[in-house]
Design a protein around this motif. Structure first.
Motif, PDB file in Angstrom:
ATOM      1  N   ARG A   1       0.837  -1.209   0.000  1.00 50.80           N
ATOM      2  CA  ARG A   1       0.000   0.000   0.000  1.00 50.80           C
ATOM      3  C   ARG A   1       0.869   1.255   0.000  1.00 50.80           C
ATOM      4  NH1 ARG A   1      -3.548  -1.484   4.099  1.00 50.80           N
ATOM      5  NH2 ARG A   1      -4.890  -2.624   2.712  1.00 50.80           N
ATOM      6  N   ASP A   2       1.913   1.256   0.836  1.00 52.52           N
ATOM      7  CA  ASP A   2       2.813   2.416   0.923  1.00 52.52           C
ATOM      8  C   ASP A   2       3.590   2.654  -0.374  1.00 52.52           C
ATOM      9  OD1 ASP A   2       1.942   2.822   3.514  1.00 52.52           O
ATOM     10  OD2 ASP A   2       3.776   2.051   4.454  1.00 52.52           O
ATOM     11  N   SER A   3       3.875   1.587  -1.119  1.00 53.64           N
ATOM     12  CA  SER A   3       4.618   1.735  -2.374  1.00 53.64           C
ATOM     13  C   SER A   3       3.722   2.252  -3.504  1.00 53.64           C
ATOM     14  CB  SER A   3       5.283   0.419  -2.783  1.00 53.64           C
ATOM     15  OG  SER A   3       4.323  -0.497  -3.269  1.00 53.64           O
ATOM     16  N   ASN A   4       2.404   2.195  -3.295  1.00 51.02           N
ATOM     17  CA  ASN A   4       1.434   2.750  -4.232  1.00 51.02           C
ATOM     18  C   ASN A   4       1.665   2.268  -5.664  1.00 51.02           C
ATOM     19  OD1 ASN A   4      -0.793   4.257  -4.858  1.00 51.02           O
ATOM     20  ND2 ASN A   4       0.367   6.151  -5.171  1.00 51.02           N
ATOM     21  N   PRO A   5       1.633   0.940  -5.893  1.00 51.45           N
ATOM     22  CA  PRO A   5       1.919   0.422  -7.231  1.00 51.45           C
ATOM     23  C   PRO A   5       0.818   0.768  -8.232  1.00 51.45           C
ATOM     24  CG  PRO A   5       1.102  -1.328  -5.831  1.00 51.45           C
ATOM     25  CD  PRO A   5       1.267  -0.117  -4.950  1.00 51.45           C
ATOM     26  N   ASP A   6       1.163   0.700  -9.501  1.00 52.03           N
ATOM     27  CA  ASP A   6       0.216   0.998 -10.575  1.00 52.03           C
ATOM     28  C   ASP A   6      -0.592  -0.225 -10.993  1.00 52.03           C
ATOM     29  OD1 ASP A   6       0.836   3.685 -10.790  1.00 52.03           O
ATOM     30  OD2 ASP A   6       2.488   3.303 -12.179  1.00 52.03           O
ATOM     31  N   TYR A   7      -0.409  -1.349 -10.348  1.00 52.10           N
ATOM     32  CA  TYR A   7      -1.129  -2.569 -10.711  1.00 52.10           C
ATOM     33  C   TYR A   7      -2.160  -2.928  -9.640  1.00 52.10           C
ATOM     34  CZ  TYR A   7       2.846  -4.244  -7.903  1.00 52.10           C
ATOM     35  OH  TYR A   7       3.805  -4.405  -6.934  1.00 52.10           O
ATOM     36  N   GLU A   8      -3.157  -3.745 -10.055  1.00 53.59           N
ATOM     37  CA  GLU A   8      -4.119  -4.314  -9.114  1.00 53.59           C
ATOM     38  C   GLU A   8      -3.379  -5.401  -8.334  1.00 53.59           C
ATOM     39  OE1 GLU A   8      -7.587  -3.925  -8.811  1.00 53.59           O
ATOM     40  OE2 GLU A   8      -7.822  -2.421 -10.376  1.00 53.59           O
ATOM     41  N   TRP A   9      -3.637  -5.501  -7.041  1.00 50.50           N
ATOM     42  CA  TRP A   9      -2.925  -6.489  -6.245  1.00 50.50           C
ATOM     43  C   TRP A   9      -3.808  -7.060  -5.151  1.00 50.50           C
ATOM     44  CZ3 TRP A   9      -2.293  -5.329  -1.051  1.00 50.50           C
ATOM     45  CH2 TRP A   9      -2.416  -3.994  -0.682  1.00 50.50           C
ATOM     46  N   ALA A  10      -3.376  -8.218  -4.666  1.00 50.09           N
ATOM     47  CA  ALA A  10      -4.014  -8.868  -3.529  1.00 50.09           C
ATOM     48  C   ALA A  10      -2.930  -9.595  -2.753  1.00 50.09           C
ATOM     49  CB  ALA A  10      -5.078  -9.851  -3.987  1.00 50.09           C
ATOM     50  N   VAL A  11      -3.212  -9.850  -1.483  1.00 44.07           N
ATOM     51  CA  VAL A  11      -2.298 -10.628  -0.638  1.00 44.07           C
ATOM     52  C   VAL A  11      -3.057 -11.851  -0.146  1.00 44.07           C
ATOM     53  CG1 VAL A  11      -1.009 -10.672   1.539  1.00 44.07           C
ATOM     54  CG2 VAL A  11      -0.941  -8.636   0.090  1.00 44.07           C
ATOM     55  N   ILE A  12      -2.419 -13.007  -0.238  1.00 44.59           N
ATOM     56  CA  ILE A  12      -2.968 -14.234   0.336  1.00 44.59           C
ATOM     57  C   ILE A  12      -2.086 -14.597   1.517  1.00 44.59           C
ATOM     58  CG2 ILE A  12      -3.409 -16.688   0.018  1.00 44.59           C
ATOM     59  CD1 ILE A  12      -4.076 -16.116  -2.883  1.00 44.59           C
ATOM     60  N   ALA A  13      -2.713 -14.696   2.687  1.00 44.99           N
ATOM     61  CA  ALA A  13      -2.016 -15.108   3.909  1.00 44.99           C
ATOM     62  C   ALA A  13      -2.276 -16.598   4.102  1.00 44.99           C
ATOM     63  CB  ALA A  13      -2.540 -14.316   5.101  1.00 44.99           C
ATOM     64  N   VAL A  14      -1.213 -17.381   4.136  1.00 45.07           N
ATOM     65  CA  VAL A  14      -1.350 -18.835   4.260  1.00 45.07           C
ATOM     66  C   VAL A  14      -0.713 -19.292   5.574  1.00 45.07           C
ATOM     67  CG1 VAL A  14       0.763 -19.317   2.948  1.00 45.07           C
ATOM     68  CG2 VAL A  14      -1.028 -21.024   3.032  1.00 45.07           C
ATOM     69  N   ASP A  15      -1.337 -20.286   6.215  1.00 45.88           N
ATOM     70  CA  ASP A  15      -0.732 -20.819   7.438  1.00 45.88           C
ATOM     71  C   ASP A  15      -0.101 -22.175   7.139  1.00 45.88           C
ATOM     72  OD1 ASP A  15      -2.733 -22.814   7.608  1.00 45.88           O
ATOM     73  OD2 ASP A  15      -3.921 -21.668   9.035  1.00 45.88           O
ATOM     74  N   GLU A  16       0.574 -22.737   8.127  1.00 46.34           N
ATOM     75  CA  GLU A  16       1.334 -23.971   7.901  1.00 46.34           C
ATOM     76  C   GLU A  16       0.459 -25.166   7.555  1.00 46.34           C
ATOM     77  OE1 GLU A  16       2.185 -25.092  12.501  1.00 46.34           O
ATOM     78  OE2 GLU A  16       3.012 -23.257  11.663  1.00 46.34           O
ATOM     79  N   SER A  17      -0.850 -25.105   7.864  1.00 48.20           N
ATOM     80  CA  SER A  17      -1.744 -26.214   7.521  1.00 48.20           C
ATOM     81  C   SER A  17      -2.291 -26.082   6.105  1.00 48.20           C
ATOM     82  CB  SER A  17      -2.904 -26.290   8.522  1.00 48.20           C
ATOM     83  OG  SER A  17      -3.757 -25.177   8.364  1.00 48.20           O
ATOM     84  N   GLY A  18      -1.977 -24.964   5.418  1.00 43.23           N
ATOM     85  CA  GLY A  18      -2.443 -24.750   4.059  1.00 43.23           C
ATOM     86  C   GLY A  18      -3.714 -23.922   3.975  1.00 43.23           C
ATOM     87  N   ASP A  19      -4.317 -23.591   5.107  1.00 41.32           N
ATOM     88  CA  ASP A  19      -5.486 -22.705   5.095  1.00 41.32           C
ATOM     89  C   ASP A  19      -5.019 -21.311   4.696  1.00 41.32           C
ATOM     90  OD1 ASP A  19      -7.202 -24.717   5.920  1.00 41.32           O
ATOM     91  OD2 ASP A  19      -6.951 -24.234   8.044  1.00 41.32           O
ATOM     92  N   TYR A  20      -5.894 -20.569   4.029  1.00 36.75           N
ATOM     93  CA  TYR A  20      -5.493 -19.241   3.580  1.00 36.75           C
ATOM     94  C   TYR A  20      -6.644 -18.252   3.665  1.00 36.75           C
ATOM     95  CZ  TYR A  20      -7.797 -20.440  -0.841  1.00 36.75           C
ATOM     96  OH  TYR A  20      -8.710 -20.794  -1.801  1.00 36.75           O
ATOM     97  N   GLU A  21      -6.270 -16.981   3.637  1.00 38.54           N
ATOM     98  CA  GLU A  21      -7.213 -15.873   3.657  1.00 38.54           C
ATOM     99  C   GLU A  21      -6.747 -14.863   2.617  1.00 38.54           C
ATOM    100  OE1 GLU A  21      -8.253 -12.220   6.639  1.00 38.54           O
ATOM    101  OE2 GLU A  21      -7.928 -14.189   7.532  1.00 38.54           O
ATOM    102  N   VAL A  22      -7.689 -14.346   1.830  1.00 36.72           N
ATOM    103  CA  VAL A  22      -7.361 -13.376   0.792  1.00 36.72           C
ATOM    104  C   VAL A  22      -7.715 -11.979   1.271  1.00 36.72           C
ATOM    105  CG1 VAL A  22      -7.807 -12.638  -1.587  1.00 36.72           C
ATOM    106  CG2 VAL A  22      -7.818 -15.078  -1.005  1.00 36.72           C
ATOM    107  N   ALA A  23      -6.782 -11.075   1.138  1.00 36.24           N
ATOM    108  CA  ALA A  23      -7.018  -9.660   1.460  1.00 36.24           C
ATOM    109  C   ALA A  23      -6.838  -8.867   0.175  1.00 36.24           C
ATOM    110  CB  ALA A  23      -6.041  -9.185   2.522  1.00 36.24           C
TER     111      ALA A  23
END
Length: 107
Positions: free
Chosen positions: A74-96
């Motif tokens: 967010r601070d770098s203010n890129p010119d592209y669309e982006w998302a972050v996927i947070a994954v845990d050691e069991s393979g479960d994930y959450e998309v932000a």
């Protein structure tokens, strides 16, 4: 606890495969393609360079690093669309997702 110094590359590939994407290329950065959409995917550990190019980008990181990574992007203010996927050691994930693009459509 997940090995935070090792990028979650295997987990990133698995997530995109389960979502029905064709995974192309090798390494910590790869392309994921489905229908007309192609996403550049970067698996990052606790550090990593922010790409300066692209249209659609997704960053996959360990859950404990996700908040800091979202802030860095967010601070770098890129010119592209982006998302972050947070994954845990069991393979479960959450998309932000990022805020909507600043791109203006010409009329």
């Amino acid at each position: 606890m997940a090995p935070v110094s090792t990028p979650p590359t295997k987990e990133a590939r698995s997530i995109f495969n389960r979502l029905g994407y064709e995974v192309l290329d090798d390494g910590d950065e790869f392309r994921a393609r489905r229908k007309w959409r192609e996403v550049r995917v970067s698996a990052l550990a606790d550090t990593g360079e922010m790409p300066t190019y692209g249209t659609l980008r997704c960053f996959v990181t360990w859950a404990e690093n996700a908040t800091q990574l979202r802030k860095r992007i967010r601070d770098s203010n890129p010119d592209y669309e982006w998302a972050v996927i947070a994954v845990d050691e069991s393979g479960d994930y959450e998309v932000a997702r990022a805020p909507p693009s600043k791109a203006v459509v010409a009329q």
